[in-house]
Scaffold this motif. Structure first.
Motif, short mmCIF file in Angstrom:
data_model
loop_
_atom_site.label_atom_id
_atom_site.label_comp_id
_atom_site.label_asym_id
_atom_site.label_seq_id
_atom_site.Cartn_x
_atom_site.Cartn_y
_atom_site.Cartn_z
N PHE A 199 0.83 -1.20 0.00
CA PHE A 199 0.00 0.00 0.00
C PHE A 199 0.87 1.26 0.00
O PHE A 199 0.68 2.16 -0.82
CB PHE A 199 -0.92 -0.03 1.22
CG PHE A 199 -1.83 1.15 1.34
CD1 PHE A 199 -3.05 1.17 0.70
CD2 PHE A 199 -1.45 2.26 2.10
CE1 PHE A 199 -3.89 2.27 0.81
CE2 PHE A 199 -2.28 3.35 2.22
CZ PHE A 199 -3.51 3.35 1.57
N VAL A 249 1.34 3.96 -3.14
CA VAL A 249 1.05 5.39 -3.01
C VAL A 249 2.25 6.22 -3.46
O VAL A 249 2.12 7.20 -4.21
CB VAL A 249 0.66 5.72 -1.56
CG1 VAL A 249 0.63 7.23 -1.34
CG2 VAL A 249 -0.70 5.12 -1.21
N GLN A 290 2.45 8.79 -6.61
CA GLN A 290 2.89 10.17 -6.42
C GLN A 290 4.00 10.52 -7.41
O GLN A 290 4.00 11.60 -8.01
CB GLN A 290 3.39 10.39 -5.00
CG GLN A 290 2.28 10.51 -3.97
CD GLN A 290 2.83 10.76 -2.58
OE1 GLN A 290 3.89 10.27 -2.23
NE2 GLN A 290 2.10 11.51 -1.79
N SER A 311 10.43 3.30 -4.62
CA SER A 311 9.13 2.76 -4.23
C SER A 311 8.77 1.51 -5.03
O SER A 311 7.90 0.74 -4.60
CB SER A 311 8.04 3.82 -4.41
OG SER A 311 7.95 4.23 -5.76
N SER A 333 -7.48 1.16 4.35
CA SER A 333 -7.64 1.51 2.94
C SER A 333 -8.76 2.53 2.76
O SER A 333 -8.62 3.51 2.01
CB SER A 333 -7.95 0.25 2.12
OG SER A 333 -6.92 -0.70 2.24
N ALA A 385 -7.59 5.87 4.06
CA ALA A 385 -6.71 6.55 3.11
C ALA A 385 -7.50 7.13 1.94
O ALA A 385 -7.21 8.23 1.46
CB ALA A 385 -5.65 5.57 2.60
N GLY A 445 -7.60 11.01 1.05
CA GLY A 445 -7.21 11.48 -0.28
C GLY A 445 -8.30 12.31 -0.94
O GLY A 445 -8.01 13.38 -1.52
#
Length: 202
Positions: free
Chosen positions: A104, A108, A112, A124, A167, A170, A174
């Motif tokens: 996760f 993200v 990004q 990442s 989740s 988040a 967001g």
């Protein structure tokens, strides 16, 4: 297998797995940076130190995990009821939860970077690949075993609910942040005479 033996085998397997996965993530990240980095700057002393530390974690972590996990798997084959042991299920769902969280966070960060908000695309990508592989393997083991005990079913519910909860949290954060940015930009445009200032990129 007694609970004391289970605690030893699965406890050591969990710690060794975390060490080995950290080493694999670090090594893969370093190799990815080397592949696209400046050949005049890499590999430097920092790169060699990172690779040597990652290799040490790999050499220690993965063999220790494999030894204890294979012994636990052999006992499960000899005693099928072992598949429903609470400590075994606790190990599996802890690994699944940690791996899902790692995937996760890495996903993200990768998104990004892809959207231009960060320069950390390659770092990442490494945890995304490694933790994804760890999650997929343990999920396949869990799918093959099922949940033959009530304790196993309870742990599965906790895993599903906790993963769904963070989740959803988040997602809400967001959406809220995106709306806040857009509404702030609209307000600035309407009320603060934007020709006097230069707004940051949206």
């Amino acid at each position: 297998m007694s609970n004391t033996q289970r605690l030893y085998f699965y406890g050591v397997a969990l710690i060794a797995l975390l060490v080995g996965t950290a080493g694999a993530t670090s090594l893969l990240g370093a190799l990815l940076r080397l592949g696209v980095g400046n050949p005049l700057l890499e590999p430097g002393a920092g790169f060699r130190s990172e690779v040597s530390r990652a290799l040490a974690m790999l050499v220690v972590g993965w063999p220790v995990w494999a030894l204890h996990w294979l012994m636990a798997q052999r006992h499960r084959r000899r005693a099928p009821q072992e598949a429903g042991a609470v400590l075994r299920k606790l190990y599996i769902y802890l690994v699944l939860g940690i791996a899902a969280a790692g995937v996760f966070v890495a996903a993200v960060a990768l998104l990004q970077a892809g959207l231009g908000a960060s320069e950390r695309a390659l770092p990442s990508l490494a945890p995304l690949v490694v933790w994804g592989a760890v999650w997929a393997y343990h999920w396949a083991v869990e799918r093959g075993e099922g949940q033959p005990s009530e304790g196993g079913r309870t742990l599965r519910r906790w895993y599903v609910y906790l993963t769904s909860a963070y989740s959803l949290g988040a997602l809400g954060a967001g959406v809220g942040f995106a709306l806040a940015v857009l509404l702030t930009r609209v307000y600035d445009t309407l009320a603060l005479m934007p020709y006097l200032t230069r707004p940051a990129p949206l």
